[in-house]
Design an enzyme around this catalytic site. Structure first.
Site, PDB file in Angstrom:
ATOM      1  N   LYS A  15     -43.028  37.881 -65.099  1.00 16.53           N
ATOM      2  CA  LYS A  15     -43.224  36.618 -65.809  1.00 16.53           C
ATOM      3  C   LYS A  15     -41.876  35.931 -66.058  1.00 16.53           C
ATOM      4  CE  LYS A  15     -47.464  38.352 -68.001  1.00 16.53           C
ATOM      5  NZ  LYS A  15     -48.180  38.614 -69.274  1.00 16.53           N
ATOM      6  N   TYR A  55     -56.170  34.139 -64.457  1.00 11.83           N
ATOM      7  CA  TYR A  55     -56.639  34.829 -65.663  1.00 11.83           C
ATOM      8  C   TYR A  55     -58.152  34.724 -65.852  1.00 11.83           C
ATOM      9  CZ  TYR A  55     -52.024  36.266 -67.115  1.00 11.83           C
ATOM     10  OH  TYR A  55     -50.803  36.891 -67.169  1.00 11.83           O
ATOM     11  N   ARG A 119     -50.262  49.997 -63.451  1.00 12.16           N
ATOM     12  CA  ARG A 119     -50.640  49.736 -64.854  1.00 12.16           C
ATOM     13  C   ARG A 119     -49.988  50.755 -65.782  1.00 12.16           C
ATOM     14  NH1 ARG A 119     -53.508  45.086 -66.692  1.00 12.16           N
ATOM     15  NH2 ARG A 119     -54.743  46.297 -68.156  1.00 12.16           N
ATOM     16  N   THR A 125     -50.640  46.018 -73.363  1.00 14.16           N
ATOM     17  CA  THR A 125     -50.357  44.577 -73.502  1.00 14.16           C
ATOM     18  C   THR A 125     -49.290  44.225 -74.553  1.00 14.16           C
ATOM     19  OG1 THR A 125     -52.664  44.194 -72.897  1.00 14.16           O
ATOM     20  CG2 THR A 125     -51.480  42.342 -73.836  1.00 14.16           C
ATOM     21  N   ARG A 136     -43.009  47.542 -70.481  1.00 14.28           N
ATOM     22  CA  ARG A 136     -43.210  46.747 -71.696  1.00 14.28           C
ATOM     23  C   ARG A 136     -42.698  47.478 -72.933  1.00 14.28           C
ATOM     24  NH1 ARG A 136     -49.378  44.819 -70.324  1.00 14.28           N
ATOM     25  NH2 ARG A 136     -48.890  42.897 -69.176  1.00 14.28           N
ATOM     26  N   ASN A 156     -44.396  39.679 -72.554  1.00 11.65           N
ATOM     27  CA  ASN A 156     -44.396  41.112 -72.211  1.00 11.65           C
ATOM     28  C   ASN A 156     -43.954  41.362 -70.768  1.00 11.65           C
ATOM     29  OD1 ASN A 156     -46.647  40.125 -70.974  1.00 11.65           O
ATOM     30  ND2 ASN A 156     -48.119  41.350 -72.125  1.00 11.65           N
ATOM     31  N   HIS A 159     -47.089  41.148 -65.321  1.00  8.49           N
ATOM     32  CA  HIS A 159     -48.544  41.254 -65.150  1.00  8.49           C
ATOM     33  C   HIS A 159     -48.835  42.282 -64.063  1.00  8.49           C
ATOM     34  CE1 HIS A 159     -52.699  40.368 -64.152  1.00  8.49           C
ATOM     35  NE2 HIS A 159     -52.306  40.422 -62.886  1.00  8.49           N
ATOM     36  N   GLU A 170     -56.835  38.256 -57.154  1.00  7.09           N
ATOM     37  CA  GLU A 170     -55.523  37.729 -57.597  1.00  7.09           C
ATOM     38  C   GLU A 170     -54.568  37.568 -56.409  1.00  7.09           C
ATOM     39  OE1 GLU A 170     -55.834  39.999 -61.941  1.00  7.09           O
ATOM     40  OE2 GLU A 170     -54.108  40.377 -60.665  1.00  7.09           O
TER      41      GLU A 170
HETATM   42  P1  ADP Z   1     -52.684  42.545 -69.770  1.00  6.10           P
HETATM   43  O1  ADP Z   1     -51.606  41.610 -69.286  1.00  6.10           O
HETATM   44  O2  ADP Z   1     -52.104  43.778 -70.400  1.00  6.10           O
HETATM   45  O3  ADP Z   1     -53.738  42.843 -68.734  1.00  6.10           O
HETATM   46  P2  ADP Z   1     -54.623  40.774 -71.078  1.00  6.10           P
HETATM   47  O4  ADP Z   1     -55.324  40.646 -69.760  1.00  6.10           O
HETATM   48  O5  ADP Z   1     -55.430  41.136 -72.271  1.00  6.10           O
HETATM   49  O6  ADP Z   1     -53.399  41.797 -70.997  1.00  6.10           O
HETATM   50  O7  ADP Z   1     -53.891  39.378 -71.413  1.00  6.10           O
HETATM   51  C1  ADP Z   1     -53.119  38.721 -70.446  1.00  6.10           C
HETATM   52  C2  ADP Z   1     -51.843  38.217 -71.082  1.00  6.10           C
HETATM   53  O8  ADP Z   1     -52.141  37.258 -72.097  1.00  6.10           O
HETATM   54  C3  ADP Z   1     -51.035  39.297 -71.802  1.00  6.10           C
HETATM   55  O9  ADP Z   1     -50.206  40.023 -70.923  1.00  6.10           O
HETATM   56  C4  ADP Z   1     -50.259  38.477 -72.795  1.00  6.10           C
HETATM   57  O10 ADP Z   1     -49.093  37.883 -72.224  1.00  6.10           O
HETATM   58  C5  ADP Z   1     -51.231  37.354 -73.168  1.00  6.10           C
HETATM   59  N1  ADP Z   1     -52.048  37.625 -74.372  1.00  6.10           N
HETATM   60  C6  ADP Z   1     -53.158  38.392 -74.450  1.00  6.10           C
HETATM   61  N2  ADP Z   1     -53.674  38.383 -75.700  1.00  6.10           N
HETATM   62  C7  ADP Z   1     -52.885  37.562 -76.420  1.00  6.10           C
HETATM   63  C8  ADP Z   1     -52.881  37.109 -77.803  1.00  6.10           C
HETATM   64  N3  ADP Z   1     -53.807  37.501 -78.676  1.00  6.10           N
HETATM   65  N4  ADP Z   1     -51.905  36.286 -78.218  1.00  6.10           N
HETATM   66  C9  ADP Z   1     -50.971  35.865 -77.358  1.00  6.10           C
HETATM   67  N5  ADP Z   1     -50.904  36.232 -76.064  1.00  6.10           N
HETATM   68  C10 ADP Z   1     -51.838  37.075 -75.588  1.00  6.10           C
HETATM   69 MG    MG Z   2     -55.377  41.740 -67.961  1.00  5.05          MG
END
Ligand code: ADP
Ligand code: MG
Length: 201
Positions: A15, A55, A119, A125, A136, A156, A159, A170
């Site tokens: 990112k 997303y 992962r 996350t 992370r 973080n 992705h 994706e």
């Molecule tokens: P991951 O990236 O671990 O698969 P998610 O798919 O739940 O996590 O969410 C995608 C991305 O959205 C996260 O990596 C993070 O950057 C952002 N994100 C998720 N939930 C939140 C939240 N409640 N507030 C702010 N940003 C969030």
């Molecule tokens: Mg995700």
């Protein structure tokens, strides 16, 4: 190569915060060290529509993310009147802003069990609670609380696709078929071959 049936491809995005913090080399070396390889890799500026598509390859993502965010707020003792969908949509909007703020590095990583392995290395996350030893957990400390207070996406760094089906979708968003290469690396002989021969001379 043997063990072909275990080979998977997964999509990884470094990112904008990873690029800004010069953590590209530090992060991708972890995939190489493990024995995985790149099927494709490029520096890119993400388009808003692509981030939204990315997303929402899982149509339930908005609701699930909204529910998680709601729970995190309630844990802090904050009552939330918005629906999970409304919160999820807001998170998506903040993610679009974040992911288009600067260059990203997009890559397809390939190898046996690549999806769950990547992962595992990436970590959970929220960096505040990601395990030590994960990307992370080791290079960033953002939290739901800090992100929410500023109404922004959690920073973080990275992705990684969550399962094989979403990985396929994706990858299609970010890469044309001709940008992905099929090749072997020297180390794969040691990782996958049944008989290792011709080492001693
Ligand atoms: P991951 O990236 O671990 O698969 P998610 O798919 O739940 O996590 O969410 C995608 C991305 O959205 C996260 O990596 C993070 O950057 C952002 N994100 C998720 N939930 C939140 C939240 N409640 N507030 C702010 N940003 C969030
Ligand atoms: Mg995700």
């Amino acid at each position: 190569m043997s063990n072909k049936q275990f080979i998977e491809r997964t999509l990884v995005i470094l990112k904008p915060d990873a690029v800004q913090r010069s953590l590209v080399g530090e992060t991708i070396k972890r995939f190489e060290n493990l024995g995985l390889k790149f099927a494709g890799i490029k520096l890119a500026l993400a388009k808003k529509e692509d981030v939204r598509m990315h997303y929402t390859v899982d149509p339930d993502w908005i609701k699930i993310t909204g529910e998680k965010a709601k729970k995190a707020k309630e844990k802090q003792g904050i009552n939330v009147s918005e629906s999970a969908e409304e919160i999820g949509e807001r998170v998506l909007e903040s993610l679009i802003k974040f992911m288009t703020a600067g260059p990203v590095v997009v890559m397809v990583i390939e190898g046996a069990h690549a999806v769950p392995l990547v992962r595992k290395i990436v970590g959970s996350t929220e960096p505040l609670s990601s395990d030590v030893g994960t990307i992370r957990g080791d290079y960033v400390f953002d939290s739901y609380e800090m992100a929410d207070t500023n109404n922004r996406a959690i920073r973080n760094l990275i992705h990684a696709s969550s399962d094989i089906e979403s990985a396929k979708k994706e990858i299609n968003i970010w890469f044309d078929e001709n940008e992905l290469l099929n090749y072997s690396t020297a180390q794969e002989r040691f990782i996958y071959d049944i008989d290792i021969k011709n080492i001693l001379q």
